[in-house]
Design a protein around this motif. Sequence first.
Motif, PDB file in Angstrom:
ATOM      1  N   LYS A  18       0.776  -1.036   0.030  1.00 39.66           N
ATOM      2  CA  LYS A  18      -0.144   0.002  -0.070  1.00 39.66           C
ATOM      3  C   LYS A  18       0.915   1.186   0.071  1.00 39.66           C
ATOM      4  O   LYS A  18       1.722   1.265   0.810  1.00 39.66           O
ATOM      5  CB  LYS A  18      -0.893   0.009   1.179  1.00 39.66           C
ATOM      6  CG  LYS A  18      -1.825   1.255   1.372  1.00 39.66           C
ATOM      7  CD  LYS A  18      -2.891   1.337   0.366  1.00 39.66           C
ATOM      8  CE  LYS A  18      -3.570   2.414   0.250  1.00 39.66           C
ATOM      9  NZ  LYS A  18      -4.600   2.793  -0.980  1.00 39.66           N
ATOM     10  N   VAL A  55      -6.685  -2.204   5.525  1.00 38.96           N
ATOM     11  CA  VAL A  55      -6.820  -2.971   4.383  1.00 38.96           C
ATOM     12  C   VAL A  55      -7.688  -4.166   4.761  1.00 38.96           C
ATOM     13  O   VAL A  55      -8.496  -4.449   3.884  1.00 38.96           O
ATOM     14  CB  VAL A  55      -5.643  -3.510   3.955  1.00 38.96           C
ATOM     15  CG1 VAL A  55      -5.572  -4.700   2.984  1.00 38.96           C
ATOM     16  CG2 VAL A  55      -4.557  -2.230   3.178  1.00 38.96           C
ATOM     17  N   GLY A  58     -11.361  -3.510   4.704  1.00 41.69           N
ATOM     18  CA  GLY A  58     -12.224  -2.687   3.681  1.00 41.69           C
ATOM     19  C   GLY A  58     -12.186  -1.232   3.312  1.00 41.69           C
ATOM     20  O   GLY A  58     -12.525  -0.600   2.475  1.00 41.69           O
ATOM     21  N   TYR A  60      -9.380   0.402   3.208  1.00 44.93           N
ATOM     22  CA  TYR A  60      -8.385   0.857   2.243  1.00 44.93           C
ATOM     23  C   TYR A  60      -8.191  -0.064   1.170  1.00 44.93           C
ATOM     24  O   TYR A  60      -8.293  -1.432   1.472  1.00 44.93           O
ATOM     25  CB  TYR A  60      -6.917   0.984   2.735  1.00 44.93           C
ATOM     26  CG  TYR A  60      -6.696   2.218   3.590  1.00 44.93           C
ATOM     27  CD1 TYR A  60      -7.226   3.281   3.572  1.00 44.93           C
ATOM     28  CD2 TYR A  60      -5.595   2.282   4.482  1.00 44.93           C
ATOM     29  CE1 TYR A  60      -7.353   4.485   4.210  1.00 44.93           C
ATOM     30  CE2 TYR A  60      -5.473   3.270   5.310  1.00 44.93           C
ATOM     31  CZ  TYR A  60      -6.030   4.572   5.260  1.00 44.93           C
ATOM     32  OH  TYR A  60      -5.818   5.569   5.863  1.00 44.93           O
ATOM     33  N   GLN A  61      -7.989   0.118   0.077  1.00 41.18           N
ATOM     34  CA  GLN A  61      -7.484  -0.795  -1.207  1.00 41.18           C
ATOM     35  C   GLN A  61      -6.218  -0.939  -1.243  1.00 41.18           C
ATOM     36  O   GLN A  61      -5.272  -0.030  -1.413  1.00 41.18           O
ATOM     37  CB  GLN A  61      -8.233  -0.582  -2.375  1.00 41.18           C
ATOM     38  CG  GLN A  61      -9.626   0.000  -2.354  1.00 41.18           C
ATOM     39  CD  GLN A  61     -10.522  -1.224  -1.585  1.00 41.18           C
ATOM     40  OE1 GLN A  61     -10.255  -2.282  -2.032  1.00 41.18           O
ATOM     41  NE2 GLN A  61     -11.253  -1.026  -0.756  1.00 41.18           N
ATOM     42  N   ASP A  63      -2.395  -1.838  -2.963  1.00 38.68           N
ATOM     43  CA  ASP A  63      -2.110  -1.573  -4.413  1.00 38.68           C
ATOM     44  C   ASP A  63      -1.477  -2.891  -5.158  1.00 38.68           C
ATOM     45  O   ASP A  63      -1.395  -3.203  -6.299  1.00 38.68           O
ATOM     46  CB  ASP A  63      -0.864  -0.587  -4.406  1.00 38.68           C
ATOM     47  CG  ASP A  63      -1.610   0.841  -4.034  1.00 38.68           C
ATOM     48  OD1 ASP A  63      -2.453   1.242  -4.490  1.00 38.68           O
ATOM     49  OD2 ASP A  63      -0.722   1.617  -3.026  1.00 38.68           O
ATOM     50  N   ARG A  75     -11.936  -9.694  -2.096  1.00 34.44           N
ATOM     51  CA  ARG A  75     -11.842  -8.316  -2.453  1.00 34.44           C
ATOM     52  C   ARG A  75     -12.768  -7.444  -1.506  1.00 34.44           C
ATOM     53  O   ARG A  75     -14.077  -7.985  -1.427  1.00 34.44           O
ATOM     54  CB  ARG A  75     -11.843  -8.002  -3.756  1.00 34.44           C
ATOM     55  CG  ARG A  75     -10.786  -8.390  -4.590  1.00 34.44           C
ATOM     56  CD  ARG A  75     -10.612  -7.820  -5.892  1.00 34.44           C
ATOM     57  NE  ARG A  75     -10.536  -6.187  -5.742  1.00 34.44           N
ATOM     58  CZ  ARG A  75     -11.343  -5.227  -6.145  1.00 34.44           C
ATOM     59  NH1 ARG A  75     -12.821  -5.824  -6.687  1.00 34.44           N
ATOM     60  NH2 ARG A  75     -11.229  -4.001  -6.008  1.00 34.44           N
ATOM     61  N   PRO A  77     -13.801  -3.878  -1.436  1.00 38.06           N
ATOM     62  CA  PRO A  77     -13.701  -2.727  -1.891  1.00 38.06           C
ATOM     63  C   PRO A  77     -14.469  -1.569  -1.092  1.00 38.06           C
ATOM     64  O   PRO A  77     -14.454  -0.244  -1.301  1.00 38.06           O
ATOM     65  CB  PRO A  77     -14.720  -2.674  -3.164  1.00 38.06           C
ATOM     66  CG  PRO A  77     -15.644  -3.996  -3.150  1.00 38.06           C
ATOM     67  CD  PRO A  77     -15.030  -4.940  -2.224  1.00 38.06           C
TER      68      PRO A  77
END
Lengths: 260, 332
Positions: A18, A55, A58, A60-61, A63, A75, A77
């Motif tokens: 991230k 992360v 959920g 933060y996404q 990288d 995932r 989102p």
Amino acid sequence: MTDTGTGTPLLELQGIVKRFGGVLALDDVSLSLDRGQVLGLVGDNGAGKSTLIKVVAGAYQPDAGTLRMDGAGVRFPAPRSAKEAGIETVYQDLALVDTLDAAGNIFLGRELVRFGGGPVKVLNKRRMQESARELLGRLALELPSSGTEVGMLSGGQRQSVAISRALYTRPKLVILDEPTSALAVTEARKVLELPRTLAAQGVAVIIISHTLQDVLDVTDRIAVLRKGRKVADLRTAETTLEELVAHIVGGGRTRGAGYA
Amino acid sequence: MPEPSTLSARPRRDWGQIALAYGIYLVLLLFVAAMALLSPNFLRVTNLLNIVTQASTVAVIAVGTTMVILLAEIDLSVGSVAALAGAVTAGVLKAGGGADPVWLLLAVLAGLAIGTALGALNGALTVWGGIPSFIVTLGMLSVGRGLTLLYTGGRPIFGLGGGFSAMAYGRVGPVPVPIIILVVLYTLAALFLHTTQLGRYIYAAGTNRRAVALAGVNVDRLKVGVFALAGTLAGLGGVLLTARLDSAQPTAATGWELDVIAAVVLGGTSLYGGRGAVMKTLVGAIILQLISNGLNLLNVQAYWQQITKGGVILLALLLERSIRRVRGGDEM
């Protein structure tokens, strides 16, 4: 106590990266967690602890990197998708409504309704009280009496309400962000019994804390972050305060007093 | 200090809290007693009904303002919105000619609709425009008054027909219509606030907006809805006032925002949001009316009434603050 025997971890992070602009907040972090396991996440300020749990929650996404739950890729989102997958987060600022009572807070946003629809949904206050009592009972806690505003409760009681709120959906993983930072010592003791109670019920717990002795007392494993990298993944039973501090500050120096 | 081993109930009932909860009724009793001593006719039923009827327009509007203040917002535009709604209702009545019940209904609905629209605009500008409601509704106070003057051409609208003024002067049995409207409105509002989910969200969002939003509630939409409802009720107040005056005055309800907020604050609703009870707003409105009547009875100059009203707001707020501080409350 820590293994359910299925072999597949509940949560698996692989190579999480991230960035915030030019800053590498998380650098290739991998981590796994079993059901019923309590994991401590420690590190100095800015080491990446909060980024990592955001992360997972959920917020933060990443990288780069993958998340798996029960072996399947997932995932998140948005925080909602993590919640739907069974991950609940109790943030250190608690997000309680001081003028509602404990049951009101536990059921905030998902109130039980007696009848009605549209703008007129009549609350089922009695059933919410009963369910809240039952929920707190699972944590071996007692419900403050109906009508007592949580603003009148002590820090530890508030923390318990916040955790009960997270538990209502029967999550698989509960993340506690600095659960004792605002508490008196005696209250912190009580709150620290909760992760073990949860783990005994098969819930996985991640605790972020600066109080290393607490982490040593209640966790099964401890992951140490430093400058965005995971520098150690230790079995709590086989480590010491000195070793932990050495990992946190790096370079093998020990300087325990400031951290304990 | 031993730590309780469980989260056992420990309600802290102290005198400050009791004063906050019930003080308003004591104040009402004191005023009633004082008035009864001042005037032998005061306690007669017709006089009491009269006082409540006089308080009814402000009290109707104050229902909406109570909800706005519970959300930790403010609405300064209610007087202007009431005047515009009253003028529009009068205009539609005139256009309809006679006092045909259909036109009557249409005219009242038109007034409520314009109030709702301006209220919704207040809410939208506050929530989505990101402007503090204090500023938004201050602007609307001016816009609403300007629109009223524009619509009426600065002249009163007369000759509205007898059917309309029945809203103010009619009776069902011995009870005046405005009092029936008051009782129904306050009962519904109290039920809404204390037993429904949205009512609970209004209190909760006024205490900790972020927590309620995190719980998945659309607080923005809730706020716009409450501002719109406050507009509707300001409109209803304006319609009732127009019925009582049997005419729409371009300067009607000027400065009523102060009376309305005074009623709400006197009723103990916290300007910081999240605390209060709508029924006590009604008591607050009646107390204000008693103050007015009392000062009239004592032949006090009208100018003093304004000073008294402002002073009552300040005093009520000071009392609330000091009681909460003593209690160790954590507001603000």
